[in-house]
Write a protein that holds these residues in place. Structure first.
Motif, PDB file in Angstrom:
ATOM      1  N   ASP A  38       0.846  -1.191   0.000  1.00  0.00           N
ATOM      2  CA  ASP A  38       0.000   0.000   0.000  1.00  0.00           C
ATOM      3  C   ASP A  38       0.886   1.248   0.000  1.00  0.00           C
ATOM      4  OD1 ASP A  38      -1.947   1.917   0.330  1.00  0.00           O
ATOM      5  OD2 ASP A  38      -2.528   1.301   2.340  1.00  0.00           O
TER       6      ASP A  38
ATOM      7  N   TYR B 290       5.112   0.144   1.898  1.00  0.00           N
ATOM      8  CA  TYR B 290       5.156   0.834   0.608  1.00  0.00           C
ATOM      9  C   TYR B 290       6.556   0.715   0.018  1.00  0.00           C
ATOM     10  CZ  TYR B 290       7.392   4.634   3.255  1.00  0.00           C
ATOM     11  OH  TYR B 290       8.226   5.366   4.057  1.00  0.00           O
TER      12      TYR B 290
ATOM     13  N   SER C 284       3.842   7.567  -9.433  1.00  0.00           N
ATOM     14  CA  SER C 284       3.589   7.327  -8.005  1.00  0.00           C
ATOM     15  C   SER C 284       3.412   5.860  -7.633  1.00  0.00           C
ATOM     16  CB  SER C 284       2.337   8.098  -7.563  1.00  0.00           C
ATOM     17  OG  SER C 284       1.197   7.652  -8.293  1.00  0.00           O
ATOM     18  N   SER C 285       3.300   4.977  -8.624  1.00  0.00           N
ATOM     19  CA  SER C 285       3.086   3.572  -8.274  1.00  0.00           C
ATOM     20  C   SER C 285       3.574   2.668  -9.390  1.00  0.00           C
ATOM     21  CB  SER C 285       1.603   3.296  -7.994  1.00  0.00           C
ATOM     22  OG  SER C 285       0.834   3.509  -9.166  1.00  0.00           O
TER      23      SER C 285
ATOM     24  N   GLU D 217       0.290   4.044   0.904  1.00  0.00           N
ATOM     25  CA  GLU D 217       0.094   4.814   2.138  1.00  0.00           C
ATOM     26  C   GLU D 217       0.347   3.932   3.354  1.00  0.00           C
ATOM     27  OE1 GLU D 217      -3.820   6.450   1.905  1.00  0.00           O
ATOM     28  OE2 GLU D 217      -3.341   7.756   0.213  1.00  0.00           O
TER      29      GLU D 217
END
Length: 246
Positions: A174, A214, A222-223, A176
């Motif tokens: 995740d 993360y 961002s991912s 976050e």
């Protein structure tokens, strides 16, 4: 229904794994490289072999077949307990991968390939709202689908609870998350949870995680996609476990 497996590596690993195969189709004139080994295994196991024009193989599957297609028995899913037993029988801490609503078969195949390389004992997927084992997954996995057990469960939340009862910690990927994967302790009995493309881990499952990690990133994006994230996470698990064994 039988499953059509296309491509030299995929067919070869299907035969090596001992999975039941009904028939193998080989393009006429194909005898070079790994095709010779495939034909030898087919004859050794007494599997019907049919030489056909390449156009026949083209009609059998939309996958790039490289001159060979196998008609195999449907994939056999296992139970969650079977995955844990596999780890215990090896004297290893269980390492399980949970795929929450993953939809892309190419991602699934790539994840299975990494999972086999790292030594994952099994993968858990939902019966609905997620990709299933199929010919595309097998092709992308380059045969890893034949070696990594997959459990298909009606309810992932219940499966997570069962894993906890069996002594596993649940870690969710995740952005976050609570800590970076470099700082997290990924040794011991562990289940890693990867969310679906673009959505991540559903809220109810996220709440069931013991901790969330993360992947630190410095770029503008961002991912990572699911298969890339799974690779980073799994090789960090392997690094930490290898270090513990030194």
């Amino acid at each position: 229904m039988p499953e059509l497996i296309a491509g030299r590596n995929s067919v070869l690993e299907t035969l090596r794994s001992g999975r039941s195969v009904n028939k193998v189709y080989v393009a006429q004139g194909s005898r070079e490289g790994s095709i010779r080994e495939i034909i030898a295994l087919v004859k050794e196991r007494g599997i019907p072999l049919q030489e056909s024009d390449r156009s026949v193989l083209d009609k059998l599957t939309a996958e790039r077949h490289q001159g060979v297609v196998a008609e195999a028995a449907p994939y056999e899913y296992v139970e969650v307990e079977d995955i844990i037993k596999k780890a215990r029988d090896r004297g290893e801490d269980p390492l399980v991968l949970i795929l929450a609503e993953l939809e892309d078969p190419h991602n699934f195949g790539a994840i299975l390939r990494t999972a086999e390389a790292v030594g994952v004992h099994g993968v858990i997927i939902p019966k609905r709202r997620g990709v299933q084992l199929n010919a595309t997954v097998a092709k992308v996995s380059s045969g890893a689908a034949e070696y990594v057990p997959v459990a298909r469960v009606p309810n992932l939340v219940n499966a997570v609870e069962k894993l906890k009862e069996l002594g596993l910690w649940i870690s969710g990927a995740d952005m976050e998350g609570d800590s970076s994967l470099w700082a997290a302790n990924l040794t011991g009995p562990l289940a890693l949870m990867i969310g679906g493309e673009g959505r991540g881990i559903p809220r109810l499952l996220k709440e069931k995680c013991d901790f969330r990690t993360y992947i630190p990133m410095k770029g503008v994006i961002s991912s990572l996609n699911a298969s890339a994230a799974a690779s980073v996470l799994l090789f960090e698990v392997l690094r930490q476990r290898s270090k513990m064994g030194e």
